[in-house]
Design an enzyme around this catalytic site. Structure first.
Site, PDB file in Angstrom:
ATOM      1  N   ALA A   2     -12.241  50.545  42.820  1.00 29.95           N
ATOM      2  CA  ALA A   2     -11.589  51.308  43.879  1.00 29.95           C
ATOM      3  C   ALA A   2     -11.336  52.729  43.384  1.00 29.95           C
ATOM      4  O   ALA A   2     -10.687  52.922  42.367  1.00 29.95           O
ATOM      5  CB  ALA A   2     -10.264  50.640  44.243  1.00 29.95           C
ATOM      6  N   CYS A   3     -11.863  53.718  44.081  1.00 33.44           N
ATOM      7  CA  CYS A   3     -11.806  55.102  43.623  1.00 33.44           C
ATOM      8  C   CYS A   3     -11.546  56.030  44.803  1.00 33.44           C
ATOM      9  O   CYS A   3     -11.516  55.599  45.950  1.00 33.44           O
ATOM     10  CB  CYS A   3     -13.124  55.504  42.949  1.00 33.44           C
ATOM     11  SG  CYS A   3     -13.674  54.354  41.670  1.00 33.44           S
ATOM     12  N   THR A   4     -11.362  57.323  44.516  1.00 33.29           N
ATOM     13  CA  THR A   4     -11.259  58.348  45.555  1.00 33.29           C
ATOM     14  C   THR A   4     -12.046  59.566  45.096  1.00 33.29           C
ATOM     15  O   THR A   4     -11.933  59.990  43.943  1.00 33.29           O
ATOM     16  CB  THR A   4      -9.793  58.747  45.815  1.00 33.29           C
ATOM     17  OG1 THR A   4      -9.012  57.575  46.039  1.00 33.29           O
ATOM     18  CG2 THR A   4      -9.694  59.659  47.029  1.00 33.29           C
TER      19      THR A   4
END
Length: 537
Positions: A2-4
């Site tokens: 999970a990243c941005t």
């Protein structure tokens, strides 16, 4: 993972650079200690074997040197994540994306299947390798490309041949272009050039909302895709447009609009654009143009002012400050403060911000800004990637907890500060401002030292820098063919200067981080419940 991600086009950035940036977040309940390393050509594998998918790939024999931020513990593979190569091409891989059942039914993921039964028996089924994924992408792509476009094409070819076991978003940049690539099912993909005047916000959700298929299958000026994408869409009835319209909307066709997106994904795009375009539209209240749960938040938008490195760090550290959704805030209530997934989260592994500066000569053109650990409590500092070695403070991350490397020291600080957010926030802000200013000063001094190599004294260096700045109005000050760029970045004299600057940055960073740890440890210790107001003396 999970990243941005945020991508900033050269006309949207404060200095004309292309900027690509991404938080790498570990899986829930896990920490993945990270290292910052240089991978030299003789260290690059010629036969690559992935840990997760048990896939073996023969790699070319002429790799470029590149930086990476791999795991300290290699039990799940390398996970190189982010780096810059000798051709001044940057890569960030990957932003894990969402899709839908229609896509996966048409083009399933290529997943590893373990052997079944006993070898030699009639019912024995041998193991079947899976496809490629985040574990592999940087290692098998970045050393072999000399432009951002080449990065898209090489990864596209690998996806066609091997497939993938997950949905991926990948960024490539050089001094002129940024490309964003999204996988579609097991083997298909699309890629779009980020408009020069715009920035892009990407949570863990397929993001591209407009796509010119004619361009992608023709001139490829701003779009690229799998060669059979049109047939794939038509054969599987993936286009959801009510009328025959152009451009095509990949987000509707290939993406998801689930309830979980409105908690986990869309709020992150909302808060980033709320910060970078505060006056373009109404962001809050029942009459808001876009709300945290809106499905139509634009993929790309022109900012209201130029975007700085500090802006990138701020939005990628966001915990919804100034809204009822801030877990550390006083607005809202206990329900709203934990309603949406923050960008700045406890399980962040590292943040990489790759800046390619067209106004600098090729040898010192690229900067890789790095932060480790939870972004609300860490700092972002610059390092030159075109060097022969990286500072031990960032490279020698251990798998055990210690305050002697940058990764774990940040982890300790964040755990202490989270429990005493209000009492430690001033110390964190002072630390971030001081180390950020140190970084900008170091860049200016190092650039001047590099310029001085071509002049007799400081006056000549100043003149050279002034000429470079003036020339930036017309774009790239030192356009070169890829082969010449590589020759330029292999200048050993410049590499020594850049490596010394990196070490200076690391030494100053350790001093300031040690001091911050001292400060917050004392502050939090004074809040211990077994304190007593009488002296023992």
């Amino acid at each position: 993972m999970a990243c941005t991600t945020i991508l900033v086009g050269k006309d949207a950035s404060y200095d004309g650079s292309t900027i690509i940036a991404r938080n790498e977040d570990s899986a829930n309940g896990e920490f993945n200690p990270k290292r910052f390393v240089v991978v030299k050509p003789d260290e690059q594998p010629r036969e690559y074997r992935s840990v997760i998918s048990h896939l073996t790939i023969d790699l070319p024999d002429d790799p470029l040197q590149y930086t990476a931020v791999p795991n300290a513990d290699l039990k799940e593979g390398i996970w190189g994540e982010a780096g810059v190569n000798e051709a001044n091409v940057a890569m960030s891989a990957t932003e894990t994306l969402t899709t839908n059942e229609r896509v996966l039914g048409a083009d399933p993921f290529v997943e590893y299947r373990a052997a079944r039964g006993r070898e030699g028996d009639s019912d024995y089924e041998p193991a079947v390798p899976g496809g490629i994924g985040e574990e592999d992408f940087l290692t098998i792509v970045l050393p072999y490309v000399t432009t951002a476009r080449e990065g898209v094409q090489r990864l596209g070819d690998l996806l066609k041949e091997y497939g993938t076991y997950e949905m991926n978003g990948v960024a490539f940049s050089d001094a002129d272009e940024i490309w964003w690539m999204e996988t579609v099912g097991g083997h298909h993909w699309i890629a779009k050039r980020v408009p020069d005047e715009a920035y892009v916000t990407m949570p863990n959700q397929l993001g591209i909302d407009e796509f010119d298929l004619d361009d992608a299958l023709g001139e490829q000026e701003n779009h690229m895709c799998s060669e059979d994408l049109v047939e794939f869409i038509e054969r599987n009835h993936l286009d959801l447009a009510v009328e025959s319209t152009s451009p095509f909307n990949p987000r509707d066709a290939f993406g998801s609009h689930s309830d979980s997106d409105h908690v986990y994904n869309t709020p992150r795009a909302w808060v980033m654009q709320r910060f970078l375009n505060p006056y373009d539209e109404m962001w809050d209240g029942p009459e808001a143009d876009h709300r945290p749960d809106s499905d139509d938040i634009p993929w790309a938008r022109q900012p209201e002012r130029k975007v700085t490195i500090e802006d990138v760090k701020y939005v990628l550290s966001s915990h919804y400050q100034g809204t009822p959704f801030d877990p550390y805030g006083h607005l809202g209530d206990e329900h709203t403060r934990h309603m949406y997934r923050p960008i700045g989260i406890n399980r962040q592994s590292q943040l990489a911000v790759m800046q390619i500066r067209p106004y600098r000569p090729q040898p010192d053109r690229a900067i890789q800004w790095i932060a480790y650990g939870s972004n609300p409590f860490n700092t972002l500092v610059p390092f030159y990637p075109n060097v022969n070695e990286t500072p031990k403070y960032l490279e020698d991350t251990t798998t055990r907890v210690t305050s002697e490397n940058f990764y774990w020291e940040n982890r300790i600080i964040a755990a202490l500060c989270d429990a005493a957010f209000a009492e430690t926030s001033n110390a964190i802000e002072r630390y971030q401002e001081k180390t950020g200013a140190m970084g900008h000063r170091l860049i200016a001094a190092t650039d001047e030292q590099v310029a001085r190599l071509g002049g007799a004294d400081e006056a000549a260096a100043a003149l050279a820098d002034a000429e470079l700045e003036a020339a930036n109005a017309d774009g790239d000050v030192e356009p070169m063919d890829p082969e010449d760029i590589i020759d330029a970045t292999r200048n050993d004299e410049v590499r020594d200067i850049l490596a010394a600057a990196n070490q200076t940055m690391a030494d100053q960073l350790k001093t300031e981080t040690d001091q911050l740890l001292d400060t917050v440890l004392y502050t939090v210790s004074m809040k211990m419940k077994n304190g007593f107001n009488r002296s023992d003396n």
